[in-house]
Design a protein around this motif. Structure first.
Motif, PDB file in Angstrom:
ATOM      1  N   ASN A 179      56.249 -42.314   6.616  1.00 32.02           N
ATOM      2  CA  ASN A 179      56.569 -42.738   7.981  1.00 32.02           C
ATOM      3  C   ASN A 179      57.999 -42.377   8.317  1.00 32.02           C
ATOM      4  O   ASN A 179      58.916 -42.852   7.645  1.00 32.02           O
ATOM      5  N   ILE A 180      58.199 -41.596   9.327  1.00 27.25           N
ATOM      6  CA  ILE A 180      59.573 -41.350   9.780  1.00 27.25           C
ATOM      7  C   ILE A 180      59.532 -40.782  11.188  1.00 27.25           C
ATOM      8  O   ILE A 180      58.562 -40.108  11.580  1.00 27.25           O
ATOM      9  N   LYS A 181      60.551 -41.104  11.945  1.00 28.73           N
ATOM     10  CA  LYS A 181      60.749 -40.471  13.253  1.00 28.73           C
ATOM     11  C   LYS A 181      62.123 -39.865  13.163  1.00 28.73           C
ATOM     12  O   LYS A 181      63.099 -40.596  13.057  1.00 28.73           O
ATOM     13  N   ARG A 182      62.200 -38.537  13.119  1.00 26.28           N
ATOM     14  CA  ARG A 182      63.509 -37.936  12.890  1.00 26.28           C
ATOM     15  C   ARG A 182      63.727 -36.755  13.846  1.00 26.28           C
ATOM     16  O   ARG A 182      62.802 -36.125  14.295  1.00 26.28           O
ATOM     17  N   TYR A 183      65.017 -36.505  14.130  1.00 28.46           N
ATOM     18  CA  TYR A 183      65.340 -35.247  14.802  1.00 28.46           C
ATOM     19  C   TYR A 183      66.198 -34.403  13.882  1.00 28.46           C
ATOM     20  O   TYR A 183      66.827 -34.920  12.950  1.00 28.46           O
TER      21      TYR A 183
ATOM     22  N   GLY B  95      53.401 -40.084  10.411  1.00 24.86           N
ATOM     23  CA  GLY B  95      52.811 -41.372  10.055  1.00 24.86           C
ATOM     24  C   GLY B  95      51.397 -41.492  10.585  1.00 24.86           C
ATOM     25  O   GLY B  95      51.007 -40.801  11.526  1.00 24.86           O
ATOM     26  N   GLN B  96      50.651 -42.404   9.960  1.00 30.01           N
ATOM     27  CA  GLN B  96      49.261 -42.663  10.346  1.00 30.01           C
ATOM     28  C   GLN B  96      49.253 -43.686  11.465  1.00 30.01           C
ATOM     29  O   GLN B  96      49.472 -44.874  11.202  1.00 30.01           O
ATOM     30  N   TYR B  97      49.073 -43.247  12.700  1.00 21.51           N
ATOM     31  CA  TYR B  97      49.156 -44.169  13.835  1.00 21.51           C
ATOM     32  C   TYR B  97      47.918 -44.067  14.716  1.00 21.51           C
ATOM     33  O   TYR B  97      47.077 -43.194  14.525  1.00 21.51           O
ATOM     34  N   ASP B  98      47.844 -44.929  15.729  1.00 15.96           N
ATOM     35  CA  ASP B  98      46.708 -44.856  16.641  1.00 15.96           C
ATOM     36  C   ASP B  98      46.848 -43.635  17.557  1.00 15.96           C
ATOM     37  O   ASP B  98      47.958 -43.226  17.913  1.00 15.96           O
ATOM     38  N   ALA B  99      45.670 -43.120  17.937  1.00 16.55           N
ATOM     39  CA  ALA B  99      45.611 -41.822  18.593  1.00 16.55           C
ATOM     40  C   ALA B  99      46.495 -41.724  19.827  1.00 16.55           C
ATOM     41  O   ALA B  99      46.537 -42.635  20.655  1.00 16.55           O
TER      42      ALA B  99
ATOM     43  N   TYR C  22      53.494 -47.751  17.018  1.00 14.97           N
ATOM     44  CA  TYR C  22      52.450 -46.835  17.495  1.00 14.97           C
ATOM     45  C   TYR C  22      51.055 -47.321  17.122  1.00 14.97           C
ATOM     46  O   TYR C  22      50.253 -46.558  16.585  1.00 14.97           O
ATOM     47  N   LYS C  23      50.819 -48.616  17.389  1.00 15.16           N
ATOM     48  CA  LYS C  23      49.507 -49.193  17.107  1.00 15.16           C
ATOM     49  C   LYS C  23      48.999 -49.815  18.398  1.00 15.16           C
ATOM     50  O   LYS C  23      49.794 -50.321  19.200  1.00 15.16           O
TER      51      LYS C  23
END
Lengths: 496, 496
Positions: free
Chosen positions: A117-121, A151-155, B408-409
């Protein structure tokens, strides 16, 4: 004629030899690269600040990776484009290549550190041995500005955020009107299947479709049929689909389409496009987003939604093509994981070099001067033998955080000190003279208005700040870099 | 024993093969390089900001050059160290090498653009195929932060400014006590001459003297006499000089020294050192500066004053050696000019990797958490089926410039949303529930204190700003990045 050519060649050869007959080397940067001068850097900084501010607003962290990777890390990721990778010479040790993009190093980083899981620039230069077209912002060394959510998130929630980010950045950079085209790799593949394209021709037909923004449908069809051996019937069916553009309504219509609905893949893609548009409506950005079945981005690693932003007013100046693009790539990280564990990813890359080109042209066309420093004041003297006093004063200013310059001469002329300020856009001058020193004051001169006023040494720093620094409103977090880039004439005229 | 080793080798080999017997590649960065993770990037950003602020305070512009240069541009500039240059593979076209420092590209840039006056900084990575010692901050890919003043100016004024800059930066970075050693290439050469070193041995003896910070005088002398063939007498005379340290007084004494004063070169250097100290006194930095005759920086291109900063408290933790260095190089630009026109230059390079190492260790030792994002608020929901409402609200916040995140859920648990805030140091949560939506409010929760208060939608943005953004005092130009890196607990506790 031939003699002329020979003479020209000899002259060129002679030019390469110095006066002493020694070979002179060529003074240039490598093909497809450039230096950035201070003016270009000021523009680059402004663009980067806007982009970074947006990435940070969306909660992204940042990482950095080396400029080169093990050669094998890049192998098998770019298909035909692999030939454009720069390799390093084998000088003993590992075989290395310069990075081709920031996505593969990102995937390597995730797999290596087992990050799920990461949100990166990541903003950095990448390297491609491509044919440069520098006036259109195409270089062999160029910046990429990437934002990715792993990451594994909702669509479609992270996917929608990526599009919101493109919308915010292009809005804020004020490059004129733009369009964000959206499609899905699964819709493309499903479409090819129901149109009768053989499985093994999906990729090559896809890359032909990708040329629709530069070629007419007739030429694209010719390539499909004549070069790639597709049946005319299949091509015509594709032709009907790829001419379709719309929004959520188009996705709904295609879900009912008797042919398209036969493909499970296409239906999954179409449902996701519907969901995406629902979220984009909540973000109020659907005015710029169009579902376009002709969009078929080249890279092999995309698995779901893909998108690309184009400027729609760009014809007037230079055509720059797409200024942002990206998509979902759920399989790439797994290619690096020994156990093939998947880390779903979606991201966007801002085509910063093309944006620089446009911003540079705008800056050149504008009467406003681009400042390349932020100097607030020059410490000057009106008489000779005052170097020591200037050094002492400027040291006080530096220590108080004031941006200040002095001329590196023992006895500079007042006029040349003032001229320097005009050229560099420095708004204030602190003038020292015998009288001022005796009185314990400094003559503060406003360059634009030529107004002069004596200020006591004790009040000098606060007076400089009052006159030159942007006023931060309480609660405003944006330092006014704009302000600092503006011509100082305006700043000064705003003073009471 | 041998069997054990063989088994280990086989196991290792097996580990490299996947389940399907396919060879797996090694997941690593190239030797001597590293990734920066988000925490390291936060520290790096802080250090860069301090340095850039200082360079800008002194009125420097910035430029950028490509990461590689034509091979011939680097040829003949680094003496023996040339073997450490990374070459690119010959893939057709020009022969290229990765830059080894930023000084040679700077000189190439000046000559190519016929620039005779500039004050510029350049922060970028350089490449050396050296033996890495990563724990001590020695890498094959590393940053340099260079500040240089080019132009024909009066003696020692720009030189003194470079030392003032080192002083300001090391002070502001708060790395503990430091010393800036100063010497002059002409004093070294003059000293060698009057001590009876043959002309052709100046460079090699100089590089032996350079080892005095790592070796005892006895060992240095041995190398001079046994390896380099210097007479014992000459070595002893050098030994006397290189043990000397002082300030302006030492320069004055040496100008009277019956031997040293025989060298015109040495006298020119000593007079400049005197002048330099006079200017440094006006800058109030002489407490940290020492004239040290044993300082002999390696690089061939220095022509005048040279300097190097060392941390004096570094023994406690890891020894990092010098953290800044530079000097005057009046001949380098001329090497690139077809007509050999000279552009005098003086500059300083900050050894940023070593500073990173120290800052990282400090951060790890500190109880304060390093934040890797600047997120002000999380948009959360207390009940199911509120994704659309969360998306709508977060979009409003982003558009107002608020740094905001959501999970993001579709239906995240409130507890996991709150836990995420604790971990990431996000100070506020905007909680949406059926009741809040009905009432037109948002429940604003302060993570640290668990205080909750209902805020009307109309007031939400200003309330978030009031509670999380640094207050800019009028006239303060420094955005409080420090503040943003701090643990949020403190921020919140400061609230009334």
């Amino acid at each position: 004629m031939q003699i002329d050519e020979e003479v020209a060649k000899l002259l060129e050869l002679k030019a390469q030899l110095g006066d002493d007959g020694k070979t002179q080397f060529v003074l240039k940067t490598p093909k497809g690269t450039r230096d950035y001068n201070p003016k270009q850097m000021a523009i680059r900084e402004k663009v980067f600040n806007t982009i970074i501010r947006c990435f940070k607003r969306h909660g992204a962290e940042t990482i950095d990776t080396p400029v080169f990777e093990l050669k094998e890390t890049l192998t098998g990721k770019y298909g035909e484009d692999s030939k454009l990778i720069y390799d390093l010479k084998d000088q003993g040790g590992e075989l290395l290549s310069l990075r081709y993009d920031l996505t593969v190093p990102f995937a390597r980083y995730l797999a290596m550190n087992k990050i799920t899981n990461i949100k990166r620039y990541h903003i950095a230069k990448v390297y491609r041995r491509d044919n440069p077209a520098m006036t259109r912002g195409r270089y062999r060394e160029f910046y990429q500005c990437d934002f990715d959510i792993a990451g594994q998130y909702d669509a479609m929630i992270p996917d929608a955020e990526c599009l919101k980010i493109v919308h915010e950045i292009l809005n804020e950079l004020d490059l004129g009107d733009f369009r964000i085209k959206v499609n899905d790799r699964r819709i493309l593949d499903g479409m090819f299947a129901v149109c009768g394209v053989p499985d093994d021709k999906f990729r090559t037909i896809c890359s032909t479709v990708d040329k629709l923004d530069k070629m007419s449908w007739e030429d694209v069809k010719k390539e499909m049929v004549n070069e790639k051996g597709l049946s005319e019937e299949a091509a015509d069916q594709i032709g009907e689909y790829v001419s379709m553009q719309g929004g959520m309504d188009l996705a709904e219509r295609l879900l009912q389409d008797h042919k398209m609905s036969q493909s499970k893949q296409a239906c999954a893609g179409l449902s996701d496009i519907k969901l995406l548009f629902k979220y984009l409506q909540l973000f109020h950005v659907t005015d710029k987003v169009v579902f376009d079945l002709s969009l078929a981005r080249g890279l092999d690693y995309y698995t779901g939604v893909i998108y690309e932003a184009v400027l729609t007013q760009a014809e007037e100046s230079v055509s720059v093509g797409s200024v942002a693009g990206g998509g979902r790539y759920d399989g790439l990280v797994g290619m690096f994981d020994p156990k093939g564990r998947r880390v779903p990813c979606v991201g966007v890359s801002i085509g910063i070099e093309r944006i620089f080109s446009i911003m540079e042209q705008k800056a050149e066309a504008s009467p406003q001067k681009v400042r390349t420093t932020e100097v607030q004041i020059m410490v000057a003297s009106a008489q000779k033998n005052l170097l020591e006093e200037r050094l002492q004063l400027i040291s006080e200013l530096w220590n108080a955080g004031i941006k200040a310059e002095l001329m590196y001469k023992k006895n500079p002329k007042l006029l040349s000190q003032l001229q320097y300020c005009e050229e560099a856009g420095i708004p204030l001058v602190a003038i020292l003279g015998e009288q001022e020193l005796k009185d314990g004051v400094v003559k503060l001169r406003v360059v634009a208005t030529r107004e002069e006023v004596d200020i006591s040494r004790a009040d000098l720093i606060s007076e400089i700040k009052r006159r030159t620094e942007p006023v931060y409103l309480m609660g405003s977090s944006e330092p006014c870099t704009e302000f600092l880039l503006q011509s100082t004439t305006e700043q000064v005229e705003q003073e009471p």
